[in-house]
Enzyme design. Sequence first.
Site, PDB file in Angstrom:
ATOM      1  N   GLU A 160       2.458 -34.000 -11.723  1.00 49.11           N
ATOM      2  CA  GLU A 160       3.055 -34.624 -12.908  1.00 49.11           C
ATOM      3  C   GLU A 160       4.072 -35.706 -12.515  1.00 49.11           C
ATOM      4  O   GLU A 160       5.158 -35.810 -13.088  1.00 49.11           O
ATOM      5  CB  GLU A 160       3.701 -33.595 -13.832  1.00 49.11           C
ATOM      6  N   HIS A 188      -1.282 -29.216 -23.599  1.00 46.39           N
ATOM      7  CA  HIS A 188      -0.001 -29.871 -23.297  1.00 46.39           C
ATOM      8  C   HIS A 188       0.712 -30.215 -24.592  1.00 46.39           C
ATOM      9  O   HIS A 188       0.250 -31.055 -25.367  1.00 46.39           O
ATOM     10  CB  HIS A 188      -0.241 -31.137 -22.480  1.00 46.39           C
ATOM     11  N   HIS A 226       1.980 -26.893 -15.623  1.00 55.31           N
ATOM     12  CA  HIS A 226       3.308 -26.386 -15.247  1.00 55.31           C
ATOM     13  C   HIS A 226       3.221 -24.973 -14.686  1.00 55.31           C
ATOM     14  O   HIS A 226       4.082 -24.124 -14.933  1.00 55.31           O
ATOM     15  CB  HIS A 226       4.260 -26.436 -16.453  1.00 55.31           C
ATOM     16  N   ARG A 274       1.711 -40.741 -21.691  1.00 55.10           N
ATOM     17  CA  ARG A 274       2.950 -39.964 -21.559  1.00 55.10           C
ATOM     18  C   ARG A 274       2.941 -38.800 -22.550  1.00 55.10           C
ATOM     19  O   ARG A 274       2.814 -38.984 -23.755  1.00 55.10           O
ATOM     20  CB  ARG A 274       4.133 -40.890 -21.836  1.00 55.10           C
ATOM     21  N   HIS A 300       0.782 -38.867 -15.784  1.00 54.18           N
ATOM     22  CA  HIS A 300       0.998 -39.551 -17.066  1.00 54.18           C
ATOM     23  C   HIS A 300       1.480 -40.979 -16.815  1.00 54.18           C
ATOM     24  O   HIS A 300       2.217 -41.233 -15.859  1.00 54.18           O
ATOM     25  CB  HIS A 300       2.046 -38.832 -17.911  1.00 54.18           C
TER      26      HIS A 300
END
Length: 348
Positions: free
Chosen positions: A287, A180, A226, A71, A8
Amino acid sequence: MIIDVHGHFTTTPPQVADFRKRQVEHFERTGHALPDAPPAVSDEEIRAGLEPNQLRKMRERGVDLTIFSPRAIGMDHHTCDEASNVVWARYANDLVYRACQLYPQQFVPACQLPQAAGVPPRERVFEELQRCVVERGFVAANLNPDPTGGRWTDPPLWDRDWWYPLYEKLVELDIPAMIHVSGSCNPHFNPAVAAHYLNGDTAAFVQCMTSDLFKDFPTLRFVIPHGGGAVPYHWGRYRGIAQDMGLAPLEESVLRNVYFDTCVYHQPGIDLLLKVVPDANILFASETVGAVQGVDPQTGHAFDDTRRYIEASTSATPQSRQRIFEANALGVYPRLRSHPACSDCAAR
């Protein structure tokens, strides 16, 4: 080659976040979108954000290419209306595009969608998606399964009336969506990066598992970040629930379409992920620079240096590491294959 599928632009200059703050304040005060244009950002400011941060860490950790998007917590879908979020998404996506143009060997773009709470994703979302993918060469999109910011009042991902038109567009463009969430306005799920993110990952998997979504869209591809939230840790629970509900095994109902990234920040977590989930369904990611930026005092290495965990894992073979680091990304993100940095690996 090592491809990081989850990066991001978290290091934009301060006027970017200030503009969003003004958008939110104006909408809360008037109920209308801020009429002001977004502030200018120079190439020098973009470089100043990236070179000592994302680019430095990529070099130090041996990461060759990052799929780069705005972001995530800044997508902020729950705070304004669709008109405001169209301006915000376009601005954020243009900054990502410029970063990728400045560093074409290191970054390839993925887009933010102008979703809004209570608004089904339709023409304004499709317009931005089309602009990014067709006109700008973006290879993926981030899809927020809860644009209400932790309220969870919009329909689940299997809702045909709400979500299916967007899936049709994703299939048409042949791009994956990373599932996300963004920020949370629900105090039970804050900080969002610790609670809401993993809630969203887990909920999205269960919604896929318990629906006909992939029967209706057999070529749709979702990346759950994640490490899949709670899913790998509770793999037996989900296998058992699917069996009790008379559903197809996970290998048939979900794993043909759903992939997990490696944004798991300790060795036992990566070992479990690699042991439980087939390596064909795992994509390398870190990430970076993201939710966790410090050094683990137990190891002396950065928590988010995920390459170390994969290379140290006894659950991975040299062949599985190659798939996780490179080959799987080229399959899940087919538009990535035409990127100049991928020319050699795409030919293998």
